[in-house]
Design an enzyme around this catalytic site. Structure first.
Site, PDB file in Angstrom:
ATOM      1  N   CYS A  75      49.365  30.787  33.359  1.00 58.12           N
ATOM      2  CA  CYS A  75      49.426  31.369  34.711  1.00 58.12           C
ATOM      3  C   CYS A  75      49.598  32.877  34.707  1.00 58.12           C
ATOM      4  CB  CYS A  75      50.530  30.718  35.531  1.00 58.12           C
ATOM      5  SG  CYS A  75      52.180  31.138  34.943  1.00 58.12           S
ATOM      6  N   HIS A 120      31.043  43.433  38.743  1.00 61.57           N
ATOM      7  CA  HIS A 120      32.087  42.429  38.938  1.00 61.57           C
ATOM      8  C   HIS A 120      32.825  42.439  40.267  1.00 61.57           C
ATOM      9  CE1 HIS A 120      33.318  41.239  34.664  1.00 61.57           C
ATOM     10  NE2 HIS A 120      32.897  40.206  35.344  1.00 61.57           N
TER      11      HIS A 120
HETATM   12  C1  PEP Z   1      54.267  35.549  33.610  1.00 62.79           C
HETATM   13  O1  PEP Z   1      55.268  36.083  33.096  1.00 62.79           O
HETATM   14  O2  PEP Z   1      53.175  35.450  33.029  1.00 62.79           O
HETATM   15  C2  PEP Z   1      54.329  35.010  34.964  1.00 62.79           C
HETATM   16  C3  PEP Z   1      53.308  34.368  35.488  1.00 62.79           C
HETATM   17  O3  PEP Z   1      55.445  35.243  35.684  1.00 62.79           O
HETATM   18  P1  PEP Z   1      55.743  36.611  36.450  1.00 62.79           P
HETATM   19  O4  PEP Z   1      54.469  37.406  36.481  1.00 62.79           O
HETATM   20  O5  PEP Z   1      56.212  36.204  37.795  1.00 62.79           O
HETATM   21  O6  PEP Z   1      56.818  37.193  35.593  1.00 62.79           O
END
Ligand code: PEP
Ligand code: MG
Length: 568
Positions: A495, A193
């Site tokens: 995200c 990977h």
């Molecule tokens: C999350 O909490 O998944 C996120 C993307 O925000 P951070 O990693 O900045 O807390």
């Protein structure tokens, strides 16, 4: 100069100071950036105090239950701990050699145990176990409250080379490869990977070195020759100058398009959106280079680096913010840029994200003004972090309206700027239907969602192995949020870092998600993998995964059925 030879996984010659990552034990050994030295030293005394308290408690409970004799083992540990020289020497090591606190402690204890090896007396030789025990406890306490490897890797302030026992793609994807010039691993083959990821990014890499993490010292100057498969310790001037000539080869120049852009498409034509998560406006180049369609998460609080001071200071100035946001929107056009409002956690106890912004409306209004002014120059989405109820979201939207009318923006102008909520607190996931009625889009932030849902503080070594993205509760929450968004007909994306592991990403597609945002480095591999998969297979795998009861069963379902053909 010393040369370790492994397998060249990605060509190029680069040099920098070694950062050692022992992934199996979750430890990072590195040269402490000069600005962090005093903080690191302060952690030593805090770690000693915590250790002393724990030992005293253990001692008195053992003495109560089993008598003073057994308890005396801990007297020896307490004596050793309070030896003036221990913390003092570790502090000197941190200051002079700039090694991190946990690593300094380890080295001192290694020396100690070396002395015991040479002792003839059996009883004394056995005391070595007590030393190891104390060292382990002290290191555990030092790790608490320390930054995660991901944060530390981001803070490196000089050209570095990562030397790791192994480097899974999910970690590789979190590294800023403009500062970390290349990597070397003990494990691996050309087809694994991370090697594929390295090649697609043009990061020089050598794998299969077996014991590089043991041989190389943190901070030691090293070079990588990814063609020859060499890791060179204390490289000669000639090698350094070769590395300098190659310095700019792998760094994406602004505006250069490396990977294909646009959606990733599965064999059967399902289109998936791959956006980038970034922390600095300059990361736009890397995002474009990796083929990101847009920016799915810009962590704007990085503008305020420097903490509390910054709330009122110049870096939070409206004009400066406006210029930065505008430049990002223009730089990413026609792609959409999702800017998350400040997600600061300076007060602890859960007073962070949108809650903190609403508590301090002045800096928040300044940010909203800068955002709305910039919105005229591109496709902007505004996203609020750490939303935990509908009231907060309504209040934030009311502020946007208020600031908008101060700026002379009408309803039509404001309608061009979608406003969304991050779903990263379990309460928000459970009420995603209610939140969705008050939002134009949702984004699932699994990094926080996992830790709050599973009650696992990731920085605490004792429970970090329970931090598990594939826990059935997390998969169910993802499905719940996706359904709430679908019912409300608003977009939903994910995200968290879990999307940067391509196998997990495939499962998320199976669970019905279509939009993702991840570290730029993870995008090329994600695109390649998705292109080889069929969406109906993924849906079937996800349906089966949702019926399984344990992480292990889910993992083996994925391993059996999602074949990463490049993995070899
Ligand atoms: C999350 O909490 O998944 C996120 C993307 O925000 P951070 O990693 O900045 O807390
Ligand atoms: Mg978060």
């Amino acid at each position: 100069m010393q040369r370790l030879t492994g397998i060249g996984a990605s060509p190029g010659v680069v040099a920098g100071r070694a950062v050692i990552l022992i992934q199996r034990e979750q430890v990072l050994r590195y040269r402490v950036p000069s600005a962090r030295v005093e903080k690191e030293i302060a952690r030593l005394s805090a770690g000693r105090d915590a250790t002393r308290q724990q030992l005293a408690e253990i001692r008195s409970s053992i003495s109560r239950k089993h008598g003073a004799d057994l308890a005396s083992i801990f007297d020896a540990q307490l004596l050793m701990l309070d030896d003036q020289k221990l913390i003092q020497r570790a502090a000197e090591m941190v200051r002079e050699q700039r090694v991190n606190a946990a690593w300094a402690i380890q080295r001192i204890f290694d020396e100690f145990s070396g002395v015991f090896d040479d002792i003839a007396d059996d009883y004394l030789r056995e005391r070595k176990g007590d030393i190891a025990d104390l060292a382990g406890r002290l290191k555990m306490n030092l790790q608490r409250g320390a930054s995660s490897p991901r944060e530390l890797l981001r803070e490196l302030d000089e050209a570095s080379v990562l030397v790791a026992d192994e480097l899974p793609p999910s970690i590789a994807a979190q590294v800023d490869w403009t500062k970390v010039r290349g990597f070397a691993t003990d494990a691996g083959s050309r087809t694994y990977h991370t090697a594929i990821l390295a090649r697609s990014l043009g990061v020089p890499a050598v794998v299969g070195l077996r014991d590089a993490t043991r041989v190389v010292q943190p901070g030691q100057p090293v070079a990588i020759d990814g063609e020859a498969g060499d890791l060179i310790l204390d490289p000669s001037d000639e090698i350094l100058s070769r590395a300098r000539r190659h310095e700019h080869d792998s760094a994406p120049a602004p505006g250069v398009q490396g990977e294909p852009a646009g959606p990733a498409v599965t064999i059967d034509g399902l289109q998936l959106r791959l956006d980038a998560n970034i922390e600095f406006p300059d990361d736009l180049a890397a995002a474009r280079y990796a083929g990101a369609e847009g920016i799915g998460l810009y962590r704007s609080e990085f503008l305020l680096m420097g903490g509390v001071r910054a709330w009122g200071a110049a870096s939070a100035d409206e004009e400066e913010q406006y210029a930065i946001y505008r430049r990002m929107l223009e730089g990413m056009a026609p792609g959409t840029v999702t800017i998350r409002t400040f997600d600061l956690d300076q007060e602890g106890g859960g007073m962070r994200g949108l809650r903190l912004s609403l508590l301090k409306p002045e800096p928040f209004r300044r940010q909203l003004r800068a955002l709305l002014r910039a919105s005229r120059h591109g496709a902007l989405r505004i996203m609020f972090p750490f939303v935990s109820n509908v009231e907060e979201l309504r209040e934030a939207r009311r502020l946007i309206k208020e600031v908008g009318s101060e700026l002379g923006l009408g309803d039509e102008d404001l309608a061009r700027v979608p406003v969304g909520a991050m779903i990263e607190v379990p309460a928000a996931a459970y009420t995603a239907d209610l939140i969705a009625r008050n939002a134009d889009f949702l984004t699932i932030g699994t990094n926080d969602l996992i830790q709050y849902c599973l009650a696992v503080d990731r920085s605490d070594a004792r429970v970090s192995q329970l931090y598990e993205p594939l826990h059935p509760a997390i998969l169910r929450m993802v499905v719940m949020v996706r359904r709430a968004a679908a019912r409300q007909k608003i977009p939903v994306s994910l995200c968290g870092e879990m999307a940067s592991d391509p196998v997990v990403l495939a499962l998320l597609v199976g669970l019905g998600l279509r939009e993702f945002s991840m570290t730029p480095a993870a995008i090329p591999l994600a695109r390649r993998l998705l292109q080889e998969l069929r969406s109906d297979d993924l849906h079937a795998i996800a349906r089966r995964a949702l019926r399984l009861s344990t992480v292990e069963e889910i993992e083996s379902e994925l391993e059996r059925n999602i074949v990463v053909s490049q993995r070899g």
